[in-house]
Every structure is written in C-alpha cells, then in structure tokens.
Design a protein around this motif. Structure first.
Motif, short mmCIF file in Angstrom:
data_model
loop_
_atom_site.label_atom_id
_atom_site.label_comp_id
_atom_site.label_asym_id
_atom_site.label_seq_id
_atom_site.Cartn_x
_atom_site.Cartn_y
_atom_site.Cartn_z
N ASN A 111 11.65 -2.98 -9.40
CA ASN A 111 10.77 -3.50 -10.45
C ASN A 111 9.40 -2.83 -10.42
O ASN A 111 8.47 -3.27 -11.10
CB ASN A 111 10.62 -5.02 -10.35
N LEU A 112 9.29 -1.75 -9.65
CA LEU A 112 8.03 -0.99 -9.53
C LEU A 112 8.39 0.42 -9.06
O LEU A 112 9.35 0.59 -8.31
CB LEU A 112 7.12 -1.67 -8.50
N ILE A 113 7.64 1.41 -9.53
CA ILE A 113 7.89 2.80 -9.14
C ILE A 113 6.69 3.33 -8.38
O ILE A 113 5.54 3.15 -8.80
CB ILE A 113 8.14 3.70 -10.38
N ILE A 135 -2.91 4.53 -11.35
CA ILE A 135 -2.10 3.35 -11.63
C ILE A 135 -1.71 3.42 -13.10
O ILE A 135 -2.58 3.54 -13.98
CB ILE A 135 -2.87 2.04 -11.36
N VAL A 136 -0.41 3.35 -13.36
CA VAL A 136 0.09 3.50 -14.72
C VAL A 136 0.80 2.22 -15.14
O VAL A 136 1.66 1.72 -14.41
CB VAL A 136 1.06 4.70 -14.83
N ALA A 137 0.46 1.69 -16.30
CA ALA A 137 1.08 0.48 -16.83
C ALA A 137 2.45 0.82 -17.42
O ALA A 137 2.75 1.99 -17.69
CB ALA A 137 0.18 -0.14 -17.89
N VAL A 182 0.85 -1.19 0.00
CA VAL A 182 0.00 0.00 0.00
C VAL A 182 0.90 1.24 0.00
O VAL A 182 1.87 1.31 0.75
CB VAL A 182 -0.92 0.02 1.24
N ILE A 183 0.53 2.22 -0.84
CA ILE A 183 1.28 3.47 -0.91
C ILE A 183 0.38 4.61 -0.42
O ILE A 183 -0.71 4.83 -0.96
CB ILE A 183 1.75 3.77 -2.35
N TRP A 184 0.82 5.31 0.62
CA TRP A 184 0.18 6.53 1.07
C TRP A 184 0.89 7.72 0.41
O TRP A 184 2.06 7.63 0.02
CB TRP A 184 0.27 6.66 2.57
N VAL A 208 3.80 2.19 -12.51
CA VAL A 208 3.95 3.34 -11.61
C VAL A 208 2.67 3.49 -10.79
O VAL A 208 1.57 3.46 -11.35
CB VAL A 208 4.23 4.64 -12.39
N ILE A 209 2.84 3.67 -9.47
CA ILE A 209 1.71 3.94 -8.59
C ILE A 209 1.84 5.38 -8.11
O ILE A 209 2.83 5.74 -7.46
CB ILE A 209 1.68 2.99 -7.38
#
Length: 535
Positions: free
Chosen positions: A406-408, A452-454, A273-275, A441-442
């Motif tokens: 592997n994720l931003i 949410i970006v693919a 989870v990103i705040w 990207v979140i």
C-alpha cells in the motif's frame, strides 16, 4: 559522328536542378527530424514543457507519411539521436563519450526500427492509430533488448505533469505513450484528412482529462508518517563511495538529528524510515561497527528503518544490492535484493570484449540479482521496494505492488551522475508509478533529489542535490488496485499485437500493388508498341 572533346575552357554542365532540389529536400528533412527528436527531449523533466512531446511526434508523422521503410529507418535514426543523445548525456558524466554516445546510438537504432515500421503503416486507412500502436510495440522492444532492456526513454516518463498523466491509472506507461504518439500523428494527418486527424488529435487529450476522475488519493488503509533520509556523499563521481564509512556516518548522523527534532517537537515521529541505496556499502552482516552504527540510529528514531546496503553472500562470496530492514530492539529482520540490475554498472556483459575500448569496464560490478518481489511490513505500511534502476521497468514495479503493498519506496543513488538531469528523470518515473498504481511514493536518494510523491503524482516535498536532509510527511496508504495494476501487461501486449498486425497488413498490400500483372512484361510492351498494337 564523333562528339568533340571537352576542353578546359568549356563550362561543365551544372548539377541538374532536380538533383539540387532533392539534396536540399533531404537535408531539410534531416534537420526537421533532429528538431522533432529534440522537441521530445525538451518535454522531459526537469522542464515542464510536456506538450512538446506531441509536437515532436507531429514532425515525425509529417516526415514519415508515405515513405518507404528504408527512409523511415534513416529519418527515425536522426530523430532518435535528436531525442536520446541529450536525454542520456548523464551516462557520460564521469566516463566520457565511451558510454554516452554508443548507448544513445543503440537506442536511436532501436527507435529507427520502429519508425521504419511506422512509415510502412502510414498510408493505411486510420493511419495515426496504427502509427501510434507501432510506437508502443517499439517501446516494448526497447524494454527487453538488449541486455535485459533499457526503457529509460519511454515517452510516458516525460509526462509526470499535464493532461496525459491520469491515463497511467488505466493502462500504465504504455497507454500514456500511445496517447502522446496518437496526438502527434493525428496533428500530422490534419492536412490530409481532417475528419480523421481531428479525432486522433483531440480524443487522447480528452481521455486524459476524463481519466483524472479515476485517480484517487483517499487513504483506504489509513495513513503513515514516513521519513526519507538523504545523508549526502563526500563527493560526486565514480569514487563517490571511496569513503564508504563517511557515507554511512552521514546517514546515521542525519537520522540522529531527525530523532532530536522529533524529541524537541520540531518534527513528527515517523512510523517508518527509508534510507537510500548504497547508504551502507559496508556489509552490516560482516562488519560489527557498521551494524552498531545503524542500530544506534534505529534505536534513536524509534521506527523501522530500511537500509540500502551492499551485502556479500556467504555462499558464493558475490555482492548483492540489498535493502535490510532494521527494527528497534530487534535488529535486522528482513532483506530485499534488487532484481533488475543495471548493465555496465552493477553487471558487465561481455566484459573482455568491451575492455578493448576502455578499461573503465573494470569498475562495473559482479552483483547478483534477487528473485523475491515482496517488500517489507513497516509499522502500518506494507512497503513495495523498487531500487533505483528498477523503477524504469513496468513489470518489476507491478510485481512488487501485487504482493499486497500500500506504499512504494524507491531507494536510489544518483551520486555517480553528478548534477545532471538523471535524478529528475528518475523522479518523473516515480511520479508515473504513483498514478499507475494509486500509491504514495517515497524516494530516498543518497545525494538528491529525494521526494515524497502523492498518489496523484504531485510532489509534496523534495530536497536539493548534494545536501543532507530529511523529509517527513504523513501519506495515505492505499490498498485499492488501479485498473492498470489489475490489467498488468495486457494493454501493452494488445497494442503491440495490433501494431504488428498493421505492419503485416501494410506489407501485404504493398507487395500486391507492386506484383507484376500476369502476362505483362517485355513481350506485352512490344505488342502494344509494335505493328499489331498500332493496328
């Protein structure tokens, strides 16, 4: 013979027709310059008219061809104001003209330095290529000066859709900007040399289409279900966080509601989870109540949570814009401190000087930057963290990616800019970064727009503005490095060097053309016109 004096009854000679034409021509060029810069502004989000950017460069190319550097500077200043003044309108949303217009003028002045150089190379063989390379050099300059740089108006950031976007996976944002400028300058050159203008116009577009084959979205390191929490703020503006506890409570409440939805089967269980940035402006390391509320939310959602917080360093007592990693059953386990701070917001250069013009400078903080680019391991993902303003800087994002991410994640706070276009412009940057590095990207914002970006730059989910929400999606985890990630800053350095080389060559050629021929001058003119010459 003495000329008769002019009496009041006698008509005064009209302004010479040539001078009138010159004044009209100058005014027309200035209007066209402003319109060309305005076209580039209109190519930026939230609009999807990305194709207006090369149109704006075509106008600039026509205006600058064959002009001296001085004219290139003046026309570029007007073009830059037509672009930057509306683009940066959000900076004055709550502080007025004192922030907005000086910043827009400064950016326009830096653009004018570049357009002066563009005018210098505009008559070289292969002019559109050299003009576009000089533009890349100018963007590189604006990325580092003043006050650490302000790359907000990079042309690539207006291209999250359209044919140029895939080029980001090859040479990053600089290559996208080069392709847009080359297309426009090529179009401007069509009338003069269609054999050169057509390739300069067509090849960048064709390259962008071909590069789409290099943009991959397959999960080579599995997948993760992510959640972005947007808790909202009590009110927009500079005092958005005057009720700091309310902001924290909003994010706790929205996370608890998501936990209820997961338990009821209405939402997937997230792996992480990103705040947002500033979701807890109460230091959880110094305030036990804040820490307890965050832990309550973490335990309820049963996943690691990255919390944007303002943390006071125990040694120097100065604030840090920090992301704190909380894990269920453990508590705080790691931190990331924002490395690229925002001047006139988180820091205040020359505070005493700028206070002469406005006491609003005292609202700017005394934050201290971090130095470690490594993000967090959260469940199955290795998450690169680029907080808000950092997403605009090529090198800052790249450094966080090369740590094995592997994720931003982009935790951000746009509440201080109200309902302006700022949040859409920043989202466009996140979309460029997704393609540039081939990562999902979140974007988690306090007040929107969260998204949410693919890895191909597509927005698969987004929130509205100033409304509490939670986005949950399963995204691919990609460890494969794109060519842009592997090459790093090299494409920009090479293009900048070539552009500066072209300027040096053009100046040398111009100097040789204007150098007097040996033996020429007054004496030679007298010989040609005198008796000897007549003979």
């Amino acid at each position: 013979m003495v000329a008769a004096p002019v009496t009041p009854d006698q008509p005064v000679a009209d302004t010479p027709p040539a001078r009138r034409r010159d004044v009209r021509g100058t005014l027309l060029r200035l209007v066209l310059a402003a319109a060309g810069g305005g076209a580039v502004f209109l190519s930026f989000p939230p609009r999807t008219t990305w194709w207006l950017a090369p149109v704006g460069f075509a106008v600039l190319g026509v205006l600058l061809h064959g002009r001296r550097a001085r004219a290139g500077f003046g026309l570029g200043l007007v073009w830059g104001l037509g672009f930057m003044a509306p683009l940066l309108r959000w900076t004055g949303e709550f502080v007025g003209l004192v922030a907005w217009l000086p910043l827009a003028l400064l950016c326009a002045l830096l653009i004018a330095i570049g357009t002066a150089a563009v005018a210098v190379v505009s008559t070289l063989p292969g002019a559109p290529l050299w003009m576009a390379l000089v533009w890349v050099a100018d963007e590189a300059l604006r990325s580092v000066v003043p006050f650490g740089g302000f790359p907000w108006g990079k042309i690539a950031f207006g291209q999250p859709e359209g044919w140029y976007l895939p080029l980001a996976s090859i040479g990053g944002a600089p290559l996208v900007g080069f392709a847009v400028a080359l297309t426009g300058f090529g179009a401007a050159h069509l009338v003069r040399d269609w054999k050169l203008g057509v390739p300069a116009l067509v090849l960048p577009l064709a390259a962008g289409v071909a590069a789409s084959a290099l943009v991959h979205t397959d999960p080579d390191q599995g997948a993760a279900t992510v959640a972005a929490i947007q808790g909202n703020v009590p009110r927009a503006g500079l005092d958005f966080n005057a009720q700091r506890r309310a902001v924290l409570d909003n994010h706790v409440a929205r996370t608890l509601r998501l936990a209820e939805d997961v338990a009821a089967g209405r939402a997937e269980q997230p792996d992480l989870v990103i705040w947002p940035e500033n979701s807890s402006d109460i230091d959880p390391f110094r305030n036990i109540d804040a820490a307890n509320e965050i832990r309550r939310a973490v335990e309820a959602i049963r996943a690691p949570v990255a919390v944007g917080a303002v943390v006071i360093d125990p040694d120097d007592k100065l604030p840090r814009n920090t992301v704190v990693l909380y894990e269920p059953g453990v508590g705080a386990t790691d931190t990331y401190t924002k490395r690229q701070l925002q001047p006139f917001g988180e820091t205040m250069p020359y505070r005493e000087f700028f206070r002469i013009f406005s006491d609003t400078v005292d609202r700017a903080g005394t934050f201290q930057p971090g130095t470690d680019p490594e993000g967090f391991t959260m469940g199955p993902a290795k998450v690169a963290l680029d907080t808000c303003y950092e997403v605009a800087f090529d090198g800052v994002v790249r450094d966080s990616i090369t740590e094995g991410a592997n994720l931003i994640a982009i935790p951000t706070n746009n509440a201080t800019f109200g309902y302006t276009e700022m949040t859409y412009q920043q989202l466009a940057m996140s979309r460029i970064r997704a393609v540039e590095h081939g990562k999902s990207v979140i974007v988690a914002a306090t007040s929107g727009v969260s998204a949410i970006v693919a890895p191909d730059g597509a927005v698969t989910a987004r929130t509205g503005m100033f409304t509490p929400d939670a986005l949950v999606a399963t995204v691919p985890l990609r460890g494969e490095a794109t060519l842009a990630t592997r090459l790093g800053a090299w494409p920009e350095w090479v293009m900048t060097a070539l552009g500066l080389m072209a300027v040096a060559i053009a100046l040398t050629v111009t100097r040789r053309r204007t150098r007097p021929t040996p033996g020429a001058g007054v004496g030679e003119e007298e010989t040609d016109g005198g008796p000897a010459g007549a003979a």
